[in-house]
Motif scaffolding. Structure first.
Motif, PDB file in Angstrom:
ATOM      1  N   GLU A  21      79.477  34.647  72.483  1.00 34.06           N
ATOM      2  CA  GLU A  21      78.725  33.773  73.389  1.00 34.06           C
ATOM      3  C   GLU A  21      77.231  34.085  73.320  1.00 34.06           C
ATOM      4  O   GLU A  21      76.399  33.182  73.357  1.00 34.06           O
ATOM      5  CB  GLU A  21      79.235  33.906  74.828  1.00 34.06           C
ATOM      6  N   ARG A  24      75.811  32.472  70.266  1.00 36.35           N
ATOM      7  CA  ARG A  24      75.679  31.018  70.455  1.00 36.35           C
ATOM      8  C   ARG A  24      74.449  30.684  71.304  1.00 36.35           C
ATOM      9  O   ARG A  24      73.675  29.787  70.964  1.00 36.35           O
ATOM     10  CB  ARG A  24      76.925  30.442  71.131  1.00 36.35           C
ATOM     11  N   HIS A  25      74.269  31.434  72.393  1.00 34.04           N
ATOM     12  CA  HIS A  25      73.131  31.158  73.262  1.00 34.04           C
ATOM     13  C   HIS A  25      71.808  31.517  72.584  1.00 34.04           C
ATOM     14  O   HIS A  25      70.791  30.850  72.798  1.00 34.04           O
ATOM     15  CB  HIS A  25      73.284  31.897  74.594  1.00 34.04           C
ATOM     16  N   LYS A  26      71.818  32.559  71.783  1.00 31.52           N
ATOM     17  CA  LYS A  26      70.612  32.938  71.042  1.00 31.52           C
ATOM     18  C   LYS A  26      70.231  31.829  70.062  1.00 31.52           C
ATOM     19  O   LYS A  26      69.068  31.430  69.982  1.00 31.52           O
ATOM     20  CB  LYS A  26      70.877  34.247  70.298  1.00 31.52           C
ATOM     21  N   HIS A  29      68.968  28.796  72.029  1.00 30.17           N
ATOM     22  CA  HIS A  29      67.615  29.064  72.529  1.00 30.17           C
ATOM     23  C   HIS A  29      66.583  28.897  71.420  1.00 30.17           C
ATOM     24  O   HIS A  29      65.576  28.204  71.596  1.00 30.17           O
ATOM     25  CB  HIS A  29      67.544  30.476  73.111  1.00 30.17           C
ATOM     26  N   ARG A  79      70.230  24.230  80.610  1.00 31.58           N
ATOM     27  CA  ARG A  79      71.215  25.092  79.965  1.00 31.58           C
ATOM     28  C   ARG A  79      70.886  26.580  80.096  1.00 31.58           C
ATOM     29  O   ARG A  79      71.772  27.413  80.038  1.00 31.58           O
ATOM     30  CB  ARG A  79      71.328  24.752  78.468  1.00 31.58           C
ATOM     31  N   PRO A  81      69.590  28.808  77.967  1.00 32.13           N
ATOM     32  CA  PRO A  81      70.196  29.613  76.910  1.00 32.13           C
ATOM     33  C   PRO A  81      69.618  31.018  76.784  1.00 32.13           C
ATOM     34  O   PRO A  81      70.351  31.959  76.478  1.00 32.13           O
ATOM     35  CB  PRO A  81      69.951  28.799  75.638  1.00 32.13           C
ATOM     36  N   LEU A  84      71.198  33.121  79.563  1.00 35.17           N
ATOM     37  CA  LEU A  84      72.608  33.352  79.242  1.00 35.17           C
ATOM     38  C   LEU A  84      72.755  34.331  78.080  1.00 35.17           C
ATOM     39  O   LEU A  84      73.662  35.176  78.080  1.00 35.17           O
ATOM     40  CB  LEU A  84      73.307  32.029  78.928  1.00 35.17           C
ATOM     41  N   TRP A  85      71.881  34.229  77.095  1.00 34.39           N
ATOM     42  CA  TRP A  85      71.901  35.136  75.949  1.00 34.39           C
ATOM     43  C   TRP A  85      71.703  36.577  76.424  1.00 34.39           C
ATOM     44  O   TRP A  85      72.486  37.475  76.079  1.00 34.39           O
ATOM     45  CB  TRP A  85      70.829  34.689  74.969  1.00 34.39           C
ATOM     46  N   GLU A  88      74.781  37.740  78.455  1.00 38.76           N
ATOM     47  CA  GLU A  88      75.946  38.049  77.612  1.00 38.76           C
ATOM     48  C   GLU A  88      75.764  39.386  76.878  1.00 38.76           C
ATOM     49  O   GLU A  88      76.717  40.162  76.743  1.00 38.76           O
ATOM     50  CB  GLU A  88      76.208  36.922  76.605  1.00 38.76           C
ATOM     51  N   TRP A 132      76.731  34.694  85.949  1.00 38.51           N
ATOM     52  CA  TRP A 132      76.777  33.470  85.158  1.00 38.51           C
ATOM     53  C   TRP A 132      76.599  32.253  86.067  1.00 38.51           C
ATOM     54  O   TRP A 132      75.852  31.336  85.760  1.00 38.51           O
ATOM     55  CB  TRP A 132      78.097  33.380  84.395  1.00 38.51           C
ATOM     56  N   LYS A 136      73.575  29.463  86.050  1.00 32.63           N
ATOM     57  CA  LYS A 136      73.855  28.038  85.892  1.00 32.63           C
ATOM     58  C   LYS A 136      73.372  27.215  87.087  1.00 32.63           C
ATOM     59  O   LYS A 136      72.970  26.081  86.933  1.00 32.63           O
ATOM     60  CB  LYS A 136      75.354  27.788  85.660  1.00 32.63           C
TER      61      LYS A 136
END
Length: 138
Positions: A21, A24-26, A29, A79, A81, A84-85, A88, A132, A136
């Motif tokens: 995850e 994906r967020h990296k 972003h 989002r 990102p 979130l990055w 995670e 999280w 969000k």
């Protein structure tokens, strides 16, 4: 070794999931940041020079890019990102630390209470879920 211990396997699987995850967020972003930067440059070029591209005047092209740019930046904000990055990665690191600690105890044949490690694992996951949601909603 982690195949022999269900708790080790669970912690390892959770760490891998958070790592995936994070990747994906990296990527999201960096992609959105790159798109935003390129669109900004294209808006500047289209407004600075008078030209036509496929029978579209540069002013129309600049307007199109000026419409797209806020859409990209608002998606970045919605989002989150980058947040979130980072989130995670932090959770993954906590899980890997817990995994390493438990794995070392097992390898040393030391006495340990699995319930303590289960509680720590569940606490990390509960904190991760709460954070999280905060990101969000944020």
């Amino acid at each position: 070794m982690s195949n022999d211990n269900p708790l080790l396997s669970t912690i390892e699987a959770a760490a891998k999931k958070h790592s995936t995850e994070a990747s994906r967020h990296k990527m999201l972003h960096r992609s959105l940041w790159g798109a935003s930067s390129i669109i900004s440059v294209l808006v500047a070029i289209a407004t600075a020079f008078d030209f036509s591209l496929l029978n579209f005047p540069s002013k129309n092209i600049a307007t199109l890019f000026a419409i797209i740019l806020p859409m990209v930046t608002s998606y970045i904000v919605l989002r989150s990102p980058e947040k979130l990055w980072i989130h995670e990665i932090n959770i993954r690191n906590q899980l890997l630390d817990l995994h390493t600690e438990l794995n070392l105890l097992i390898k040393r044949n030391a006495e340990y209470d699995p319930a303590i490690f289960e509680k720590r694992y569940l606490a990390i996951m509960a904190t991760a879920n709460k954070k999280w949601i905060e990101i969000k909603e944020g």
